[in-house]
Design a protein around this motif. Structure first.
Motif, PDB file in Angstrom:
ATOM      1  N   ALA A  46      42.462  57.352  38.189  1.00 13.97           N
ATOM      2  CA  ALA A  46      43.140  57.111  36.913  1.00 13.97           C
ATOM      3  C   ALA A  46      43.986  58.290  36.443  1.00 13.97           C
ATOM      4  CB  ALA A  46      42.113  56.735  35.852  1.00 13.97           C
ATOM      5  N   GLY A  47      44.791  58.847  37.339  1.00 13.02           N
ATOM      6  CA  GLY A  47      45.788  59.824  36.928  1.00 13.02           C
ATOM      7  C   GLY A  47      45.388  61.271  37.042  1.00 13.02           C
ATOM      8  N   ASP A  48      46.394  62.144  36.898  1.00 11.29           N
ATOM      9  CA  ASP A  48      46.264  63.592  37.097  1.00 11.29           C
ATOM     10  C   ASP A  48      45.698  63.891  38.483  1.00 11.29           C
ATOM     11  OD1 ASP A  48      47.412  64.095  34.686  1.00 11.29           O
ATOM     12  OD2 ASP A  48      45.606  64.827  33.689  1.00 11.29           O
ATOM     13  N   SER A 128      45.322  45.924  36.822  1.00 10.71           N
ATOM     14  CA  SER A 128      46.615  46.368  36.294  1.00 10.71           C
ATOM     15  C   SER A 128      46.605  47.885  36.216  1.00 10.71           C
ATOM     16  CB  SER A 128      46.878  45.773  34.910  1.00 10.71           C
ATOM     17  OG  SER A 128      46.939  44.363  34.965  1.00 10.71           O
ATOM     18  N   ALA A 129      47.517  48.536  36.927  1.00 12.70           N
ATOM     19  CA  ALA A 129      47.585  50.001  36.973  1.00 12.70           C
ATOM     20  C   ALA A 129      48.754  50.452  36.110  1.00 12.70           C
ATOM     21  CB  ALA A 129      47.749  50.476  38.416  1.00 12.70           C
ATOM     22  N   LEU A 130      48.458  51.073  34.972  1.00 10.00           N
ATOM     23  CA  LEU A 130      49.474  51.426  33.974  1.00 10.00           C
ATOM     24  C   LEU A 130      49.692  52.935  33.977  1.00 10.00           C
ATOM     25  CD1 LEU A 130      48.108  49.182  31.064  1.00 10.00           C
ATOM     26  CD2 LEU A 130      49.582  48.543  32.992  1.00 10.00           C
ATOM     27  N   ILE A 172      40.862  44.177  35.097  1.00 12.79           N
ATOM     28  CA  ILE A 172      40.603  45.617  35.058  1.00 12.79           C
ATOM     29  C   ILE A 172      41.902  46.334  34.734  1.00 12.79           C
ATOM     30  CG2 ILE A 172      39.929  47.647  36.425  1.00 12.79           C
ATOM     31  CD1 ILE A 172      38.278  45.645  38.149  1.00 12.79           C
ATOM     32  N   ILE A 173      41.862  47.239  33.779  1.00 13.60           N
ATOM     33  CA  ILE A 173      43.021  48.061  33.420  1.00 13.60           C
ATOM     34  C   ILE A 173      42.742  49.498  33.835  1.00 13.60           C
ATOM     35  CG2 ILE A 173      44.368  49.044  31.512  1.00 13.60           C
ATOM     36  CD1 ILE A 173      44.049  46.442  30.011  1.00 13.60           C
ATOM     37  N   VAL A 174      43.717  50.123  34.473  1.00 16.51           N
ATOM     38  CA  VAL A 174      43.664  51.549  34.788  1.00 16.51           C
ATOM     39  C   VAL A 174      44.713  52.232  33.932  1.00 16.51           C
ATOM     40  CG1 VAL A 174      43.761  53.294  36.601  1.00 16.51           C
ATOM     41  CG2 VAL A 174      43.060  50.949  37.170  1.00 16.51           C
ATOM     42  N   ALA A 208      40.412  43.064  28.418  1.00 13.61           N
ATOM     43  CA  ALA A 208      40.042  43.627  29.718  1.00 13.61           C
ATOM     44  C   ALA A 208      38.520  43.650  29.867  1.00 13.61           C
ATOM     45  CB  ALA A 208      40.602  45.032  29.868  1.00 13.61           C
ATOM     46  N   HIS A 209      38.052  43.381  31.069  1.00 10.42           N
ATOM     47  CA  HIS A 209      36.619  43.413  31.343  1.00 10.42           C
ATOM     48  C   HIS A 209      36.143  44.827  31.687  1.00 10.42           C
ATOM     49  CE1 HIS A 209      37.659  39.128  31.975  1.00 10.42           C
ATOM     50  NE2 HIS A 209      36.468  38.931  31.452  1.00 10.42           N
ATOM     51  N   TYR A 210      37.039  45.647  32.220  1.00  9.79           N
ATOM     52  CA  TYR A 210      36.732  47.055  32.440  1.00  9.79           C
ATOM     53  C   TYR A 210      38.018  47.854  32.310  1.00  9.79           C
ATOM     54  CZ  TYR A 210      35.029  51.451  34.351  1.00  9.79           C
ATOM     55  OH  TYR A 210      34.693  52.764  34.492  1.00  9.79           O
ATOM     56  N   VAL A 211      37.923  49.004  31.625  1.00  8.67           N
ATOM     57  CA  VAL A 211      39.073  49.898  31.449  1.00  8.67           C
ATOM     58  C   VAL A 211      38.713  51.232  32.091  1.00  8.67           C
ATOM     59  CG1 VAL A 211      40.641  51.000  29.824  1.00  8.67           C
ATOM     60  CG2 VAL A 211      39.691  48.742  29.294  1.00  8.67           C
ATOM     61  N   ALA A 212      39.412  51.569  33.172  1.00 11.70           N
ATOM     62  CA  ALA A 212      39.179  52.812  33.913  1.00 11.70           C
ATOM     63  C   ALA A 212      40.163  53.859  33.411  1.00 11.70           C
ATOM     64  CB  ALA A 212      39.366  52.576  35.410  1.00 11.70           C
TER      65      ALA A 212
END
Length: 380
Positions: A46-48, A128-130, A172-174, A208-212
């Motif tokens: 999830a970034g960085d 979904s990768a944001l 799932i949202i990232v 969303a069911h899970y937010v990473a």
């Protein structure tokens, strides 16, 4: 479905000027092994990924090798985004050789948020990768001048992603954001360029069911159990010395309910704070950990750090306990207090900086000085 959620690798970073390449190699190995050992269906980053937009080539090679291992040694899908430390273009380059049916790597913001679609015996899971984006980039992307905050950016991204969801899919949202209520560390960079509100409400992820999440370095859930930061795999400052580092193993059931298991990282070197007398600390077991030393000695120690580094070669900071006093914080709305006498203020100050009680001669000097000041003020 099983997901392994991690973030904030910050490859290329140093700890007080000391290279972390060895430490990063160890945690990347542990991520690969966790994917294999737990039969993970999707790895989420999830970034960085990198510590700066132009990372050293050693960090780029290290990450390329890691992705190659995930590709060849596991069957896991990959969902990865750019964070605020990353160059979106560089992250997009990682997708060139990716299997588009199994990997979703997003560096630059887009108005089209097609998800990565996976399936298990219970149906479809959409990821979904944001990627992180500043407001000015989001305004141009979504052609909206109303985007003024990080929350506005994410709300637009989530809306675009929701429009692409297959009916009935678990979602799932990232994302890389500072969700209201999160616990911060000193090593995190602000998500706004010129100040302003950088936090995002948990309600931005409704549905969303899970937010990473990535960005905050302490593992934690915020707002709800399914909205979670995995945290960074390494401590980047001594304020994180008490923070256990872990990956989040997520298991999602047929209804989209998730359970979370923290898989601890085993770092090569930890960040630790040691307190005690200098002579006592010199008798400690040698360690390569990153050390901050708080000396309780009454008098300064000659060559204190040099001698400590014979036992702790990665000792980074040395302070004295007497200098640790945090500033006292008074309530603005507290009851009124009487003004202190100037002589009492002087005595309290001298006590705070560690001097002995004033002698009678010292008291006389203070009183005489204050008297002269009062006469000067009266004359003016």
């Amino acid at each position: 479905m099983k997901l392994l959620h991690t973030s904030d690798l910050h490859l290329g970073r140093q700890f007080n000027g000391i290279s972390l390449e060895e430490d990063h190699a160890a945690v990347l190995d542990q991520i690969v092994e966790a994917v294999k050992a737990n039969g993970v269906d999707a790895l989420i980053i999830a970034g960085d990924v990198f510590d700066r937009a132009s990372p050293p080539q050693s960090a780029v090679r290290q990450f390329t090798g890691f992705l190659q291992r995930i590709k060849t040694e596991t069957d896991a899908a990959v969902a990865m985004i750019a964070g605020n430390h990353d160059s979106g273009d560089r992250i997009d380059l990682s997708a060139i050789a990716a299997d588009r049916s199994r990997w979703l790597i997003r560096g630059a913001i887009s108005a089209e948020e097609a998800p990565l679609l996976l399936s298990d015996p219970h149906g479809t899971v959409a990821i979904s990768a944001l990627p992180f984006a500043y407001e000015y980039a989001a305004r141009e992307c979504f052609e909206s001048e109303a985007i003024d905050t990080p929350e506005d950016v994410l709300v637009a991204q989530v809306a675009a992603a929701r429009a692409e969801l297959p009916e009935g899919a678990r979602w799932i949202i990232v994302a890389h954001a500072f969700v209201t209520g999160g616990s911060v560390s000193e090593s995190e960079r602000s998500l706004t360029r010129v100040g302003g509100i950088e936090t995002v409400r948990a309600s931005a992820f409704d549905g969303a069911h899970y937010v990473a999440l990535g960005h905050l370095h302490r593992p934690q859930s915020v707002g709800a159990e399914h909205i979670r930061y995995s945290g960074s795999p390494l401590a980047f400052g001594f304020d994180e010395a008490d923070s256990g580092k872990s990956m989040s193993l997520i298991e999602m059931d047929a209804a989209g309910q998730v359970s979370v298991e923290a898989l601890p990282f085993k770092p090569v070197r930890r960040a630790r704070v040691l307190r005690g007398k200098h002579a006592e600390l010199l008798l400690s077991d040698p360690s390569r950990d990153f050390i901050k030393v708080v000396l309780t000695d009454d008098a300064p120690v000659i060559d204190g750090m040099k001698r400590l580094r014979e036992v702790f070669p990665n000792a980074c900071e040395l302070i004295y306990a007497r200098d640790e006093h945090p500033p006292e914080i008074k309530s603005v709305n507290g009851p009124p207090v009487e003004a202190a006498e100037p002589a009492d203020v002087v005595r309290n100050f001298l006590t705070e900086v560690g001097l002995e009680d004033l002698s009678e001669d010292d008291e006389g000097v203070v009183d005489a000085s204050l008297t002269r000041l009062r006469h000067r003020e009266d004359a003016e």
